[in-house]
Scaffold this motif. Structure first.
Motif, mmCIF file in Angstrom:
data_model
loop_
_atom_site.group_PDB
_atom_site.id
_atom_site.type_symbol
_atom_site.label_atom_id
_atom_site.label_comp_id
_atom_site.label_asym_id
_atom_site.label_seq_id
_atom_site.Cartn_x
_atom_site.Cartn_y
_atom_site.Cartn_z
ATOM 1 N N ASN A 59 36.188 38.277 4.342
ATOM 2 C CA ASN A 59 37.319 39.131 4.178
ATOM 3 C C ASN A 59 38.046 40.065 5.784
ATOM 4 O OD1 ASN A 59 38.993 39.396 2.961
ATOM 5 N ND2 ASN A 59 38.700 41.306 2.025
ATOM 6 N N GLN A 60 36.692 40.677 6.517
ATOM 7 C CA GLN A 60 37.386 40.787 7.511
ATOM 8 C C GLN A 60 37.543 40.147 8.971
ATOM 9 O OE1 GLN A 60 34.124 43.091 8.577
ATOM 10 N NE2 GLN A 60 34.948 44.537 6.787
ATOM 11 N N ASN A 61 36.869 38.336 8.463
ATOM 12 C CA ASN A 61 37.068 37.896 9.782
ATOM 13 C C ASN A 61 38.963 37.111 9.212
ATOM 14 O OD1 ASN A 61 35.080 38.281 11.203
ATOM 15 N ND2 ASN A 61 33.834 36.105 10.456
ATOM 16 N N ALA A 62 39.125 37.267 7.991
ATOM 17 C CA ALA A 62 39.957 36.156 7.797
ATOM 18 C C ALA A 62 41.080 36.873 8.043
ATOM 19 C CB ALA A 62 40.022 35.771 5.627
ATOM 20 N N ASP A 63 41.280 38.309 7.582
ATOM 21 C CA ASP A 63 42.499 39.855 8.329
ATOM 22 C C ASP A 63 42.420 39.059 9.233
ATOM 23 O OD1 ASP A 63 42.856 40.234 5.828
ATOM 24 O OD2 ASP A 63 41.699 42.011 5.816
ATOM 25 N N MET A 64 41.367 39.227 10.377
ATOM 26 C CA MET A 64 42.082 39.716 11.682
ATOM 27 C C MET A 64 42.319 38.131 11.966
ATOM 28 S SD MET A 64 38.898 39.857 14.696
ATOM 29 C CE MET A 64 38.130 41.036 14.021
ATOM 30 N N PHE A 65 42.103 36.950 11.276
ATOM 31 C CA PHE A 65 42.994 35.681 11.615
ATOM 32 C C PHE A 65 44.281 35.711 11.594
ATOM 33 C CE2 PHE A 65 43.983 31.478 10.395
ATOM 34 C CZ PHE A 65 43.505 30.707 11.570
ATOM 35 N N GLN A 66 44.517 36.560 10.329
ATOM 36 C CA GLN A 66 45.979 36.101 9.947
ATOM 37 C C GLN A 66 46.398 37.102 10.827
ATOM 38 O OE1 GLN A 66 47.172 34.785 7.249
ATOM 39 N NE2 GLN A 66 49.257 35.423 7.880
ATOM 40 N N ARG A 67 46.052 38.164 10.976
ATOM 41 C CA ARG A 67 46.839 39.129 12.301
ATOM 42 C C ARG A 67 47.402 38.516 13.482
ATOM 43 N NH1 ARG A 67 43.666 43.482 10.615
ATOM 44 N NH2 ARG A 67 42.164 43.168 11.856
#
Length: 112
Positions: A59-67
């Motif tokens: 989930n943390q990596n997905a947020d970073m990827f989205q940004r």
């Protein structure tokens, strides 16, 4: 004269009949099953904890990827806009040069 021990204790061991163990009592069997079930539940709990940790990490990596993807999208959009502005400017300059050449040619032909 000889008997085999029960298969779950010591398989394939021959012992004299007078030394053979009595079959395990039902309470011991139930206790064994309960111990196995408790071990399985403990292992399942550990696996669930690991799965939860992995889910948080993803989930943390997905947020970073989205940004990062949003920033990259904006950057590429601006590059595209700049390219179109440059192309339109070049085309306009070429058209203006062609129009000026035509106007000069027409003016020189009028004078003759």
């Amino acid at each position: 004269l000889f008997t085999l021990l029960s298969p779950h204790l010591l398989p394939y061991v021959l012992v004299p009949r007078f030394l053979s163990l009595p079959p395990p009592s039902p309470t011991l069997q139930v206790k064994g099953v309960m111990v196995q079930n408790i071990e399985k539940v403990t292992q399942r709990g550990e696996k669930l904890e690991d799965l939860g940790e992995r889910a948080d990490y993803l989930n943390q990596n997905a947020d970073m990827f989205q940004r990062t993807a949003t920033r990259l999208k904006r950057k590429l959009w601006w590059q595209n806009v700049k390219l179109w502005i440059i192309l339109i400017t070049i085309i306009l300059v070429i058209l203006i040069v062609i129009i000026i050449i035509i106007v000069i040619a027409v003016e020189t032909n009028k004078d003759k």
